[in-house]
Design an enzyme around this catalytic site. Structure first.
Site, PDB file in Angstrom:
ATOM      1  N   SER A  87     -15.758   5.601  13.919  1.00 41.83           N
ATOM      2  CA  SER A  87     -16.480   6.955  13.945  1.00 41.83           C
ATOM      3  C   SER A  87     -17.473   6.958  15.113  1.00 41.83           C
ATOM      4  CB  SER A  87     -17.244   7.389  12.591  1.00 41.83           C
ATOM      5  OG  SER A  87     -16.208   7.304  11.591  1.00 41.83           O
TER       6      SER A  87
HETATM    7  N1  SAH Z   1     -16.068   3.434   8.558  1.00 37.45           N
HETATM    8  C1  SAH Z   1     -15.047   3.052   9.609  1.00 37.45           C
HETATM    9  C2  SAH Z   1     -14.238   4.283   9.963  1.00 37.45           C
HETATM   10  C3  SAH Z   1     -12.958   4.052   9.836  1.00 37.45           C
HETATM   11  S1  SAH Z   1     -11.603   5.344  10.091  1.00 37.45           S
HETATM   12  C4  SAH Z   1     -15.684   2.268  10.808  1.00 37.45           C
HETATM   13  O1  SAH Z   1     -17.223   2.339  10.970  1.00 37.45           O
HETATM   14  O2  SAH Z   1     -15.138   1.829  11.673  1.00 37.45           O
HETATM   15  C5  SAH Z   1     -11.284   5.324   8.168  1.00 37.45           C
HETATM   16  C6  SAH Z   1     -10.752   4.151   7.617  1.00 37.45           C
HETATM   17  O3  SAH Z   1     -10.260   4.516   6.203  1.00 37.45           O
HETATM   18  C7  SAH Z   1      -9.293   3.758   8.370  1.00 37.45           C
HETATM   19  O4  SAH Z   1      -9.393   2.193   8.538  1.00 37.45           O
HETATM   20  C8  SAH Z   1      -8.336   3.986   7.337  1.00 37.45           C
HETATM   21  O5  SAH Z   1      -7.276   2.690   7.171  1.00 37.45           O
HETATM   22  C9  SAH Z   1      -9.100   3.736   5.847  1.00 37.45           C
HETATM   23  N2  SAH Z   1      -8.770   4.414   4.864  1.00 37.45           N
HETATM   24  C10 SAH Z   1      -7.614   5.749   4.716  1.00 37.45           C
HETATM   25  N3  SAH Z   1      -7.482   5.802   3.337  1.00 37.45           N
HETATM   26  C11 SAH Z   1      -8.030   4.864   2.745  1.00 37.45           C
HETATM   27  C12 SAH Z   1      -8.027   4.627   1.309  1.00 37.45           C
HETATM   28  N4  SAH Z   1      -7.256   5.358   0.341  1.00 37.45           N
HETATM   29  N5  SAH Z   1      -8.504   3.297   0.651  1.00 37.45           N
HETATM   30  C13 SAH Z   1      -9.338   2.704   1.733  1.00 37.45           C
HETATM   31  N6  SAH Z   1      -9.435   2.890   3.083  1.00 37.45           N
HETATM   32  C14 SAH Z   1      -8.618   3.852   3.640  1.00 37.45           C
END
Ligand code: SAH
Length: 225
Positions: free
Chosen positions: A70
């Protein structure tokens, strides 16, 4: 140059300081503990080598598997909304790069984080361990159902957008707890859910753009269509 040299690299410290001042303080984030965490967590260590030069820019970056880390400002806003004081147990859904989890780890006692993409979960866990974030626990799986064995949580942060607030996450919120998540399809809003002795309250805060939550969240939306 080894990892610790790179983490301490003075030119990156300046980039990080500029990120905090120009992108985060300038837009109104004030919590001194949140700002201190953002000044120290080495964001460049959580992005792929090809993106390192962009680590402190004002935007999300690709981290592989079609996912993104993000934008720093959004990390700051969501973290500030949790009002962490240091002793909390926090759940994050969507580990991604592990950067948000690392920021939370500087602000709370224990961080539990769930990532659905195995390759990302493995990499984030390795990066967090390498960088010494010993109070972060990574699990690979679907975060829709939360982490019941470790509930209740004082704070829950979701970084992928479901179209409705997952009930299991609300159920795992402690009294006095705060849940922050993006909700929606194309148009998403950041939602703050709080629980007190009287019950659960929901506030819609601002428009945001996150990747969709996968797994059970998606299957449930289809059933509703
Ligand atoms: N907090 C992260 C942002 C990641 S983007 C950072 O600091 O880098 C969102 C993430 O959520 C992605 O990696 C995606 O694979 C994950 N995601 C999507 N659906 C999900 C679910 N149902 N359970 C766990 N993770 C999920």
């Amino acid at each position: 140059m080894d990892v610790s040299d790179r983490a301490a690299a003075p030119e990156l410290e300046q980039d990080r300081e500029r990120m905090v001042e120009e992108q985060i303080v300038a837009r109104g984030v004030r919590d001194p503990r949140v700002l201190a965490a953002l000044r120290t967590v080495p964001r460049h260590e959580f992005v792929p080598p090809a993106e390192r030069g962009h680590a402190y820019e004002d935007r999300p970056l690709p981290i592989g598997a079609g996912q993104t880390i993000s934008q720093p400002y959004i990390v700051a806003v969501m973290t500030e909304l949790l009002l962490l004081e240091g002793d909390e147990r926090v759940l994050e859904i969507g580990t991604g790069s592990g950067y948000q989890a690392a920021v939370l780890a500087r602000l709370a006692r224990e961080v539990y984080t769930i990532e659905i993409v195995p390759e990302l979960a493995t990499r984030a866990e390795a990066d967090l361990r390498r960088l010494g974030f010993a109070n972060v626990h990574v699990r690979q799986g679907d975060g829709y159902r939360g982490w019941p064995e470790e509930a209740p949580f004082d704070a829950i942060l979701v970084t992928a957008a479901p179209e409705h607030v997952p009930k299991p996450l609300v159920d795992q919120l402690a009294v006095g707890g705060r849940l922050v998540l993006p909700v929606g399809d194309f148009y998403q809003e950041l939602v703050l859910v709080t629980r007190d002795e009287l019950g659960v309250h929901e506030e819609r805060l601002l428009g945001v753009r996150f990747v969709p939550m996968k797994g059970e969240a998606e299957r449930r939306e289809e059933e509703h269509r």
